[in-house]
Design an enzyme around this catalytic site. Structure first.
Site, PDB file in Angstrom:
ATOM      1  N   LYS A  47       1.734   2.645   8.952  1.00 15.30           N
ATOM      2  CA  LYS A  47       2.120   1.930   7.725  1.00 15.30           C
ATOM      3  C   LYS A  47       3.632   2.016   7.519  1.00 15.30           C
ATOM      4  CE  LYS A  47      -2.390   2.707   5.679  1.00 15.30           C
ATOM      5  NZ  LYS A  47      -3.237   3.586   4.872  1.00 15.30           N
ATOM      6  N   GLN A  91      -3.199   8.301   0.619  1.00 11.58           N
ATOM      7  CA  GLN A  91      -3.972   8.204   1.860  1.00 11.58           C
ATOM      8  C   GLN A  91      -5.311   8.929   1.700  1.00 11.58           C
ATOM      9  OE1 GLN A  91      -3.129   6.378   4.680  1.00 11.58           O
ATOM     10  NE2 GLN A  91      -5.182   6.910   5.340  1.00 11.58           N
ATOM     11  N   ASP A 114      -3.286  -0.342  -2.937  1.00 15.66           N
ATOM     12  CA  ASP A 114      -4.598  -0.465  -2.285  1.00 15.66           C
ATOM     13  C   ASP A 114      -5.629  -1.169  -3.170  1.00 15.66           C
ATOM     14  OD1 ASP A 114      -4.354   0.455   0.296  1.00 15.66           O
ATOM     15  OD2 ASP A 114      -4.759   2.550  -0.210  1.00 15.66           O
TER      16      ASP A 114
END
Ligand code: NAP
Length: 275
Positions: A47, A91, A114
């Site tokens: 990422k 994460q 997200d």
């Protein structure tokens, strides 16, 4: 026909790069990584790399696996208030002593890259503009790239996670597909798949969907990733399905690159939320 995620993702990345150049301000993604899970370390590194390639700044806060819930929430609140941080990604998975849902919901919805906060999930449910999780949104971009009409089609989404299965089902429903959500307790999965014009699999069991299960001319989208001796394998037996389907995503080169590209797009969306 192959739904080429590699090609489409290049287009999205170049669009993001242009947007970032036009904005002419630093845009920053903050990644929060707790513990030393090797897979998480790899995901975070990829990422960071993708962000740098399009001119998005990244910062990664690495915390010991023993961090307390209170401490972690305190750090998220600090990031929420930091005007130089536009997008926050925690994460997952988090160590089991932490309450994942509570931690995620501390992220300000505007910075929730997200799309996992209750606020953004609620917006998706209500068809309001919000941040949509990268994988489902990436799948829809791929469907749009090939101008696939889902109106009235029977679709099955296999998998019901908050990150993939559920949002994907909602997005397909928005396109007027008749959507079935299947999961590990579904008893007649083979029959459901056989009747489906669109099959989206997000399970993570290598080649568990075989050619005999697929309806002639179906659209097959394979989200699943299984690692076998260092190689990546999808949920669908791709080679043997090629002659049966109308469209199919390969693994690798299908949904995977779309997820990363859409994440970058979401960082830009988060930035715009804060203008
Ligand atoms: P997850 O949270 O583990 O969800 C897996 C889902 O599969 C669950 O809903 C589970 O049902 C269902 N399932 C398990 N065994 C099944 C079976 N035999 N029949 C039918 N359904 C079954 O995983 P996820 O985060 O949604 O990810 C799913 C897969 O996509 C993983 O392989 C992951 O690595 C991959 N992924 C790929 C990308 C990409 O960019 N390509 C992005 C994200 C995820 P229950 O709910 O009943 O347990």
């Amino acid at each position: 026909m192959i739904l080429d995620g590699k090609e489409k993702s290049k287009k999205i990345r170049s669009w993001v790069k242009q947007e970032v150049e036009q904005i002419q301000q630093p845009i920053k993604l903050l990644v929060i990584l707790v513990g030393n899970d090797p897979a998480s370390q790899i995901y975070v590194a990829s990422k960071e790399k993708a962000c740098h390639e399009v001119g998005i700044d990244t910062q990664t806060w690495r915390f010991d696996a023993n961090i307390t819930q209170k401490e972690l929430i305190g750090r998220i609140r600090q990031a929420n208030e930091d005007n130089t941080v536009h997008a926050i990604l925690v994460q997952l998975p988090l160590p089991t002593h932490l309450d994942e849902k509570q931690v995620i919901n501390e992220i300000h919805p505007w910075k929730d890259v997200d799309g996992l906060t209750i606020a953004n999930q609620g917006k998706l449910l209500n068809q309001m503009k919000g941040i949509v999780p990268a994988t489902p949104l990436g799948v829809m971009h791929l469907i749009d790239e090939y101008k696939l009409d889902l109106n009235g089609k029977n679709a099955v989404v296999i998998g019901r996670s908050a990150l993939v299965g559920k949002p994907l089902a909602l997005l397909l429903l928005q396109r007027n597909a008749t959507v079935t959500i299947a999961h590990s307790k579904t008893t007649n999965l083979k029959e459901i798949i056989k009747q489906s014009d669109v099959v989206v699999s997000a399970v993570g069991r290598g080649h568990f969907i075989t050619a005999d299960m697929i309806k002639q001319g179906a659209i097959v989208i394979d989200v699943g990733i299984t690692r076998v001796f260092g190689k990546i394998m999808g949920d669908v037996d791709y080679q043997n399905c090629l002659d049966i389907v109308s469209y199919i995503t390969p693994v690798p080169g299908g949904v995977g690159p779309m997820t990363i590209a859409t994440l970058l797009e979401n960082v830009v969306e988060c930035y715009k939320n804060q203008l």
